[in-house]
Write a protein that holds these residues in place. Structure first.
Motif, mmCIF file in Angstrom:
data_model
loop_
_atom_site.group_PDB
_atom_site.id
_atom_site.type_symbol
_atom_site.label_atom_id
_atom_site.label_comp_id
_atom_site.label_asym_id
_atom_site.label_seq_id
_atom_site.Cartn_x
_atom_site.Cartn_y
_atom_site.Cartn_z
ATOM 1 N N GLU A 150 0.820 -1.225 0.000
ATOM 2 C CA GLU A 150 0.000 0.000 0.000
ATOM 3 C C GLU A 150 0.845 1.263 0.000
ATOM 4 N N HIS A 151 2.086 1.162 0.472
ATOM 5 C CA HIS A 151 2.938 2.356 0.549
ATOM 6 C C HIS A 151 3.244 2.936 -0.826
ATOM 7 N N PHE A 152 3.166 2.118 -1.873
ATOM 8 C CA PHE A 152 3.490 2.641 -3.196
ATOM 9 C C PHE A 152 2.530 3.750 -3.601
ATOM 10 N N GLY A 153 1.280 3.676 -3.127
ATOM 11 C CA GLY A 153 0.347 4.750 -3.420
ATOM 12 C C GLY A 153 0.801 6.085 -2.868
ATOM 13 N N VAL A 154 1.493 6.053 -1.722
ATOM 14 C CA VAL A 154 2.038 7.278 -1.137
ATOM 15 C C VAL A 154 3.218 7.767 -1.958
ATOM 16 N N PHE A 155 4.137 6.845 -2.275
ATOM 17 C CA PHE A 155 5.331 7.252 -3.015
ATOM 18 C C PHE A 155 4.974 7.790 -4.405
ATOM 19 N N SER A 156 3.962 7.189 -5.040
ATOM 20 C CA SER A 156 3.632 7.582 -6.405
ATOM 21 C C SER A 156 3.059 8.992 -6.482
ATOM 22 N N ARG A 157 2.665 9.553 -5.344
ATOM 23 C CA ARG A 157 2.164 10.926 -5.368
ATOM 24 C C ARG A 157 3.244 11.920 -5.781
ATOM 25 N N ILE A 158 4.486 11.601 -5.471
ATOM 26 C CA ILE A 158 5.585 12.472 -5.909
ATOM 27 C C ILE A 158 5.637 12.505 -7.428
ATOM 28 N N MET A 159 5.511 11.350 -8.042
ATOM 29 C CA MET A 159 5.544 11.298 -9.502
ATOM 30 C C MET A 159 4.340 12.022 -10.089
ATOM 31 N N ALA A 160 3.168 11.839 -9.456
ATOM 32 C CA ALA A 160 1.978 12.535 -9.939
ATOM 33 C C ALA A 160 2.149 14.044 -9.841
ATOM 34 N N ALA A 161 2.708 14.505 -8.741
ATOM 35 C CA ALA A 161 2.919 15.945 -8.566
ATOM 36 C C ALA A 161 3.834 16.505 -9.641
ATOM 37 N N ARG A 162 4.756 15.698 -10.111
ATOM 38 C CA ARG A 162 5.676 16.156 -11.156
ATOM 39 C C ARG A 162 5.006 16.206 -12.523
ATOM 40 N N CYS A 163 3.805 15.656 -12.629
ATOM 41 C CA CYS A 163 3.054 15.652 -13.894
ATOM 42 C C CYS A 163 2.016 16.763 -13.993
ATOM 43 N N ARG A 164 1.814 17.524 -12.928
ATOM 44 C CA ARG A 164 0.653 18.411 -12.903
ATOM 45 C C ARG A 164 0.739 19.569 -13.883
ATOM 46 N N ASP A 165 1.924 19.850 -14.412
ATOM 47 C CA ASP A 165 2.060 20.945 -15.367
ATOM 48 C C ASP A 165 2.238 20.469 -16.805
ATOM 49 N N LEU A 166 1.951 19.194 -17.081
ATOM 50 C CA LEU A 166 2.047 18.723 -18.459
ATOM 51 C C LEU A 166 1.095 19.529 -19.343
ATOM 52 N N PRO A 167 1.526 19.900 -20.552
ATOM 53 C CA PRO A 167 0.699 20.757 -21.406
ATOM 54 C C PRO A 167 -0.289 19.956 -22.254
ATOM 55 N N ASP A 168 -1.223 20.655 -22.849
ATOM 56 C CA ASP A 168 -2.081 20.113 -23.904
ATOM 57 C C ASP A 168 -1.432 20.416 -25.251
ATOM 58 N N PRO A 169 -1.736 19.634 -26.292
ATOM 59 C CA PRO A 169 -2.566 18.431 -26.259
ATOM 60 C C PRO A 169 -1.827 17.251 -25.647
ATOM 61 N N ALA A 170 -2.601 16.310 -25.137
ATOM 62 C CA ALA A 170 -2.035 15.098 -24.559
ATOM 63 C C ALA A 170 -3.036 13.970 -24.732
ATOM 64 N N THR A 171 -2.543 12.761 -24.817
ATOM 65 C CA THR A 171 -3.401 11.591 -24.944
ATOM 66 C C THR A 171 -3.915 11.181 -23.555
ATOM 67 N N PRO A 172 -4.843 10.212 -23.483
ATOM 68 C CA PRO A 172 -5.531 9.947 -22.202
ATOM 69 C C PRO A 172 -4.624 9.650 -21.022
ATOM 70 N N MET A 173 -3.564 8.876 -21.215
ATOM 71 C CA MET A 173 -2.756 8.512 -20.060
ATOM 72 C C MET A 173 -2.049 9.723 -19.443
ATOM 73 N N PRO A 174 -1.323 10.548 -20.212
ATOM 74 C CA PRO A 174 -0.725 11.751 -19.608
ATOM 75 C C PRO A 174 -1.764 12.707 -19.019
ATOM 76 N N ARG A 175 -2.932 12.802 -19.661
ATOM 77 C CA ARG A 175 -3.972 13.676 -19.106
ATOM 78 C C ARG A 175 -4.413 13.184 -17.730
ATOM 79 N N TRP A 176 -4.568 11.881 -17.600
ATOM 80 C CA TRP A 176 -4.979 11.308 -16.317
ATOM 81 C C TRP A 176 -3.920 11.531 -15.244
ATOM 82 N N LEU A 177 -2.663 11.352 -15.619
ATOM 83 C CA LEU A 177 -1.571 11.584 -14.675
ATOM 84 C C LEU A 177 -1.551 13.042 -14.226
ATOM 85 N N ARG A 178 -1.751 13.943 -15.160
ATOM 86 C CA ARG A 178 -1.776 15.374 -14.832
ATOM 87 C C ARG A 178 -2.915 15.685 -13.869
#
Length: 472
Positions: free
Chosen positions: A261-289
């Protein structure tokens, strides 16, 4: 100041690519190449380990005067200056001759561009080439170049290298500094272990000078999913074979270093690094953002704090007294796991899970990616060095995928050069066994794409709703 482009040309690289296109019937993109530059970029004053080598730059990085697309349609940018990674390549003597294909924004462990064909796996064209440094891996495996720049934020050097039967070394790197932790390391993918050592400025041969203790597990760290039996058995055999290395004092099992379950905590760092991804983007990067933007400041802070103490947590888990033991066990210096939970699956095995026209869910796509690579990210989050190594080279069993194992340094107890020495020992040992009995190849290679559905089974996985991030 950026050094000027070299007066030398890129004709040799262009000619190799042209001949490979003619011989294979594949396009440059299918051979891992976005473009070959009109002129090479190099600094003739530098005499580093990459001196004299043609090198492709991953299409996430900026080379002055050249186009970077970030693996995405609609994002052509002409760089005004070299970025830090490119400057480092030039300082090491590289002759930069072109750009390699990458997954969109480096956000996935597969590379399937929405706007055209992706790299084709030279082992079996039905298989995914992994990601995100897939173009680098394929271009090296195909012989376009002998060395290609790559980066690894969750397995992006090691996964595609393993997918095409090459070694892949993620150097040790600093994760926690000021601000958001950075799990990404810069490195290369090279045609073999010796050239990997040379390209990274490591000794060609560096046998350990002290007894090493090896830990082994086939248990996934980040999901509760399965592992292909051939992969699991080959990894266990490889761990046992390391005992024949003169510096290895023994092998013992290790447990998963933290609850899944701890991986869900660690993966938030990676998600936070995706929040400024630009458009256009396909579904997977959009979801991560979107996942990154939904995180609160408190959640990001808590995740950063969890990453900061992770090395200490892992050491405590792997060095503790085993249940029932009367005395402490020897601390482990390197941990052996599978690199991938199964052979590279069919192209589309991941992306189909997030396809909107089929009612896909990007969360399921991410869970499938994590289940395929449920070990590598630990070494990104700790910053420790790690190496994936195929047990045999692809030419030993043409058309069959060579199982790769993962050798992960535990803290700084073993150096990258020592990891390479252990890997050489494994490859030499298994080559000797194959010479004596070719049926050994059946135990260390897989015929046909991996069965991702069998790996996933009926498990929901603790990370199916977790967030990932760019530059895996």
């Amino acid at each position: 100041m950026n050094p000027p482009p070299s007066a030398g040309g890129t004709e040799a690289a262009a000619l190799r690519l042209e001949r490979l296109c003619a011989r294979t019937g594949l396009s440059p993109a299918q051979l891992g190449v976005v473009r070959i530059y009109d002129r090479a970029h190099e600094d003739p004053r530098e005499f580093g380990p990459l001196r004299g080598l043609d090198v492709l730059v991953k299409d996430l990085n900026r080379v002055a005067g050249e186009v970077t697309t970030f693996g995405s349609v609609g994002h052509d940018v002409v760089a005004d200056a070299h970025d830090t990674a490119v400057l480092r390549l030039l300082e090491e003597g590289a002759r930069l001759v072109g750009t390699s294909v990458t997954a969109e924004f480096g956000a996935t462990v597969y590379t399937e561009p929405a706007y055209g064909p992706g790299p084709v796996n030279p082992v079996d064209r039905r298989m995914t080439t992994g990601g995100s440094s897939s173009g680098a891996a394929v271009a090296v495996a195909r012989g376009v170049v002998d060395v290609a720049h790559a980066s690894d934020g969750g397995g992006s050097i090691r996964v595609p290298a393993a997918a095409v039967g090459l070694p892949g070394l993620k150097p040790a790197h600093t994760v926690v500094g000021g601000g958001l932790p950075d799990p990404a390391a810069q490195g290369v993918i090279a045609r073999d272990l010796d050239l990997t050592a040379r390209a990274l400025g490591l000794p060609r041969s560096s046998a350990p000078t002290r007894p090493l203790r090896v830990g082994h597990t086939n248990r996934p760290f980040h999901t509760t999913t399965a592992v292909d039996p051939t992969v699991a058995n080959a990894t266990a055999a490889a761990a046992s074979l390391l005992v024949t290395h003169p510096a290895v004092s023994g092998v013992r099992p290790v447990a998963a270093p933290y609850p899944v379950e701890h991986f869900g905590v660690f993966s938030r760092i990676m998600a936070a690094r995706c929040r400024d991804l630009p458009d256009p983007a396909t579904p997977m990067p959009r979801w991560l953002r979107q996942r990154g933007r939904e995180l609160t400041g408190a959640e990001v802070t808590a995740a950063a704090e969890a990453v900061a103490v992770l090395p200490e947590q892992v050491l405590a888990a792997w060095d503790r007294v085993p249940d029932g033991a009367d005395s402490p066990s020897d601390p482990v210096d390197v941990v052996v796991t599978p690199m991938l939970a199964c052979a590279p699956p069919h192209i589309g095995a991941f992306s189909a899970r997030s396809a909107p026209d089929a009612g896909g869910d990007p969360a399921e796509d991410f869970h499938a990616q994590t289940a395929w690579t449920p070990w590598a990210t630990l070494w990104n989050l700790t910053g420790w060095a790690a190496l994936s190594v195929p047990l045999v080279t692809p030419d030993a069993a043409p058309g069959r995928w060579p199982v790769s194992v993962h050798l992960g340094a535990v803290s700084d107890r073993v150096s990258p050069a020592e990891l390479l020495d252990l890997a050489r020992h494994l490859q030499r040992s298994i080559a000797g066994m194959v010479d004596a009995d070719t049926s050994v190849l059946d135990a260390v290679t897989v015929d046909g794409p991996g069965d991702l559905d069998a790996v996933l089974g009926e498990s929901t996985g603790a990370s199916s709703g977790a967030s990932s991030g760019a530059r895996r």
